[in-house]
Design a protein around this motif. Structure first.
Motif, mmCIF file in Angstrom:
data_model
loop_
_atom_site.group_PDB
_atom_site.id
_atom_site.type_symbol
_atom_site.label_atom_id
_atom_site.label_comp_id
_atom_site.label_asym_id
_atom_site.label_seq_id
_atom_site.Cartn_x
_atom_site.Cartn_y
_atom_site.Cartn_z
ATOM 1 N N THR A 44 -25.225 -30.740 -14.588
ATOM 2 C CA THR A 44 -26.033 -31.822 -14.038
ATOM 3 C C THR A 44 -25.352 -33.173 -14.232
ATOM 4 N N ARG A 45 -24.835 -33.396 -15.433
ATOM 5 C CA ARG A 45 -24.252 -34.705 -15.753
ATOM 6 C C ARG A 45 -22.803 -34.550 -16.236
ATOM 7 N N PHE A 46 -22.008 -35.570 -15.930
ATOM 8 C CA PHE A 46 -20.671 -35.679 -16.486
ATOM 9 C C PHE A 46 -20.756 -36.332 -17.866
ATOM 10 N N PHE A 47 -19.728 -36.090 -18.697
ATOM 11 C CA PHE A 47 -19.728 -36.664 -20.041
ATOM 12 C C PHE A 47 -18.291 -36.837 -20.511
ATOM 13 N N ASN A 48 -18.116 -37.608 -21.577
ATOM 14 C CA ASN A 48 -16.815 -37.832 -22.179
ATOM 15 C C ASN A 48 -16.599 -36.786 -23.270
ATOM 16 N N PRO A 49 -15.664 -35.858 -23.107
ATOM 17 C CA PRO A 49 -15.468 -34.814 -24.122
ATOM 18 C C PRO A 49 -15.164 -35.412 -25.493
ATOM 19 N N ASP A 50 -15.927 -34.996 -26.493
ATOM 20 C CA ASP A 50 -15.772 -35.493 -27.859
ATOM 21 C C ASP A 50 -15.920 -37.015 -27.934
ATOM 22 N N GLY A 51 -16.618 -37.580 -26.969
ATOM 23 C CA GLY A 51 -16.786 -39.029 -26.922
ATOM 24 C C GLY A 51 -18.207 -39.446 -27.227
ATOM 25 N N GLN A 52 -18.542 -40.667 -26.821
ATOM 26 C CA GLN A 52 -19.855 -41.233 -27.088
ATOM 27 C C GLN A 52 -20.644 -41.380 -25.795
ATOM 28 N N ALA A 53 -21.901 -40.996 -25.825
ATOM 29 C CA ALA A 53 -22.776 -41.200 -24.680
ATOM 30 C C ALA A 53 -23.172 -42.673 -24.598
ATOM 31 N N PRO A 54 -23.511 -43.170 -23.404
ATOM 32 C CA PRO A 54 -23.974 -44.560 -23.304
ATOM 33 C C PRO A 54 -25.253 -44.768 -24.105
ATOM 34 N N ARG A 55 -25.403 -45.964 -24.620
ATOM 35 C CA ARG A 55 -26.574 -46.269 -25.455
ATOM 36 C C ARG A 55 -27.844 -46.308 -24.616
ATOM 37 N N GLY A 56 -28.973 -46.106 -25.299
ATOM 38 C CA GLY A 56 -30.252 -45.992 -24.617
ATOM 39 C C GLY A 56 -30.981 -47.313 -24.453
ATOM 40 N N LEU A 209 -6.117 -38.584 -10.524
ATOM 41 C CA LEU A 209 -7.281 -39.033 -11.270
ATOM 42 C C LEU A 209 -7.164 -38.589 -12.715
ATOM 43 N N LEU A 210 -7.352 -39.522 -13.638
ATOM 44 C CA LEU A 210 -7.187 -39.256 -15.062
ATOM 45 C C LEU A 210 -8.462 -39.623 -15.828
ATOM 46 N N PRO A 211 -8.672 -39.011 -16.997
ATOM 47 C CA PRO A 211 -9.859 -39.336 -17.789
ATOM 48 C C PRO A 211 -9.838 -40.777 -18.304
ATOM 49 N N CYS A 212 -11.007 -41.367 -18.381
ATOM 50 C CA CYS A 212 -11.228 -42.595 -19.137
ATOM 51 C C CYS A 212 -12.608 -42.467 -19.775
ATOM 52 N N HIS A 213 -12.932 -43.332 -20.724
ATOM 53 C CA HIS A 213 -14.182 -43.194 -21.479
ATOM 54 C C HIS A 213 -15.201 -44.191 -20.938
ATOM 55 N N HIS A 214 -16.092 -43.690 -20.071
ATOM 56 C CA HIS A 214 -17.069 -44.595 -19.454
ATOM 57 C C HIS A 214 -18.320 -43.799 -19.086
ATOM 58 N N TRP A 215 -19.058 -44.231 -18.091
ATOM 59 C CA TRP A 215 -20.237 -43.548 -17.609
ATOM 60 C C TRP A 215 -20.556 -44.112 -16.234
ATOM 61 N N SER A 216 -21.671 -43.700 -15.633
ATOM 62 C CA SER A 216 -22.008 -44.166 -14.291
ATOM 63 C C SER A 216 -23.517 -44.208 -14.125
ATOM 64 N N GLN A 282 -17.698 -48.324 -23.970
ATOM 65 C CA GLN A 282 -17.537 -48.395 -22.518
ATOM 66 C C GLN A 282 -16.563 -49.464 -22.046
ATOM 67 N N HIS A 283 -16.344 -50.530 -22.836
ATOM 68 C CA HIS A 283 -15.448 -51.617 -22.437
ATOM 69 C C HIS A 283 -14.510 -51.959 -23.586
ATOM 70 N N GLN A 284 -13.213 -51.802 -23.368
ATOM 71 C CA GLN A 284 -12.249 -52.112 -24.417
ATOM 72 C C GLN A 284 -12.102 -53.619 -24.604
ATOM 73 N N SER A 285 -11.585 -54.011 -25.750
ATOM 74 C CA SER A 285 -11.320 -55.410 -26.076
ATOM 75 C C SER A 285 -9.916 -55.774 -25.600
ATOM 76 N N PRO A 286 -9.575 -57.075 -25.562
ATOM 77 C CA PRO A 286 -8.196 -57.457 -25.217
ATOM 78 C C PRO A 286 -7.159 -56.851 -26.154
ATOM 79 N N GLU A 287 -7.487 -56.767 -27.446
ATOM 80 C CA GLU A 287 -6.555 -56.164 -28.398
ATOM 81 C C GLU A 287 -6.304 -54.689 -28.063
ATOM 82 N N GLU A 288 -7.349 -53.995 -27.672
ATOM 83 C CA GLU A 288 -7.203 -52.590 -27.299
ATOM 84 C C GLU A 288 -6.433 -52.444 -25.987
ATOM 85 N N ALA A 289 -6.592 -53.412 -25.081
ATOM 86 C CA ALA A 289 -5.836 -53.366 -23.830
ATOM 87 C C ALA A 289 -4.339 -53.487 -24.096
#
Length: 350
Positions: A44-56, A209-216, A282-289
């Motif tokens: 039903t839903r896509f997810f980030n493997p071993d990652g974090q779900a979006p906050r509620g 297409l490559l994985p990234c850690h996000h949601w929709s 869901q959004h990296q910082s400039p340092e992480e970029a």
């Protein structure tokens, strides 16, 4: 459309196949995509493997009621650019937010095109532009393909895509499920979808297409029902890595991307990261970029996703200050990782 699988779906097993059959028999509640269960799709839903779900919703309220949002200007002046129709080498022009015009070896691509005044489902409310688009819509060169990373409103803008389709009838290359949204809303659009690890081709360009850690999500009931992705783009002028949105996720998106490099250019988000307790997944910082640029093997990088729409708490100019400090701390020449304002063009060195 050409669609080519590069590796098996992540984590597929006989048990997952059986679960997928059960989902198909019972009928999925996903309005955008029906397909087998994989290591990043539960039926039903896509997810980030071993990652974090979006906050509620509770965390969303906590953030919104926190009162820490910096004041942004209501408007910032822009000198719009008049692009050449075709460019032999590699040239990138910042349009605004995540919209970048890529001109590479005679091919013209647009990423996540948004020319609307608001990043919102409504034309009367929601985040409004503080900068005009860096290229006037009527000044666009012929667009050969659009790369659409995911379906959030600051990336998937139906009004703009309707205008682009009417003018150029170009293909839109996008992750699974987003093609359904486009076809329902824009008659006749050439929407081509693929999964992580698959390749789409258009206009002589190959897009992996490559994985990234996000949601929709487009609404309150379709969270993570369409996939999100980064792109490794093989162009006549070199290889480009483009990320629309991602959390840093311990660098895993960049480790995966490095397997398909090296890259002449990485196009990476640096904004919409505060507060970190809410935004980090869901959004990296400039340092992480900066860390991501180095990890994926990019010779140069272009910063985007800052300064156009106020989506989060940080001040408008803060991502630029932090990017400069991070580059200095890593001993990286600032000329290698640029953050141009809308309307500025960069001829990327070979």
């Amino acid at each position: 459309m050409k669609r080519r699988r590069l590796f098996p779906r992540l984590g597929m097993t006989r048990a997952l196949s059986a679960a997928a059959s059960a989902v198909r028999r019972s009928g999925s509640s996903n309005p955008y995509y029906q397909g087998p269960v994989t290591g990043h799709f539960d039926g039903t839903r896509f997810f980030n493997p071993d990652g974090q779900a979006p906050r509620g919703f509770r965390d969303l309220l906590k953030w919104q009621l926190g009162g820490d949002k910096a004041a942004w200007p209501s408007g910032v002046g822009v000198t719009q650019h008049q692009p050449d129709h075709r460019v032999a080498e590699l040239r990138v022009t910042m349009v605004g937010h995540a919209t970048v015009l890529i001109q590479a070896g005679g091919v013209n691509l647009l990423t996540d095109p948004v020319w609307s005044k608001r990043a919102s489902p409504f034309d009367f409310a929601g985040p409004a532009r503080v900068t005009a688009p860096g290229v006037d819509f009527d000044a666009l060169p012929p667009i050969d393909a659009v790369l659409l990373s995911h379906n959030h409103y600051d990336h998937l803008d139906l009004a703009t895509l309707r205008r682009l389709h009417a003018r150029f009838a170009m293909p839109v290359l996008t992750p699974l499920g987003n093609d359904t949204i486009l076809r329902r809303e824009i008659a006749g659009i050439d929407a081509r979808a693929a999964d992580w690890g698959e390749v789409l081709e258009a206009a002589g360009v190959s897009v992996r297409l490559l994985p990234c850690h996000h949601w929709s999500a487009r609404g309150t009931r379709d969270r993570s029902m369409a996939l999100w992705a980064a792109f490794a783009i093989e162009t006549p002028a070199g290889r480009i890595y483009h990320v629309g949105d991602t959390g840093y996720d311990a660098g895993r998106p960049y480790t995966t991307a490095a397997e398909h490099g090296p890259y002449r250019l990485a196009i990476l988000p640096i904004g919409a990261y505060a507060p970190r307790w809410f935004m980090a997944p869901q959004h990296q910082s400039p340092e992480e970029a900066v860390a991501g640029m180095l990890a994926c093997g990019a010779r140069h990088a272009l910063a985007h996703h800052w300064g156009t729409f106020q989506l989060t708490d940080e001040a408008r100019e803060e991502p630029l200050t932090r990017l400069a400090a991070a580059l200095a701390a890593q001993g990286v020449d600032a000329a290698r990782f640029r953050a141009p304002p809308p309307g500025q063009t960069w001829d990327v060195p070979a």
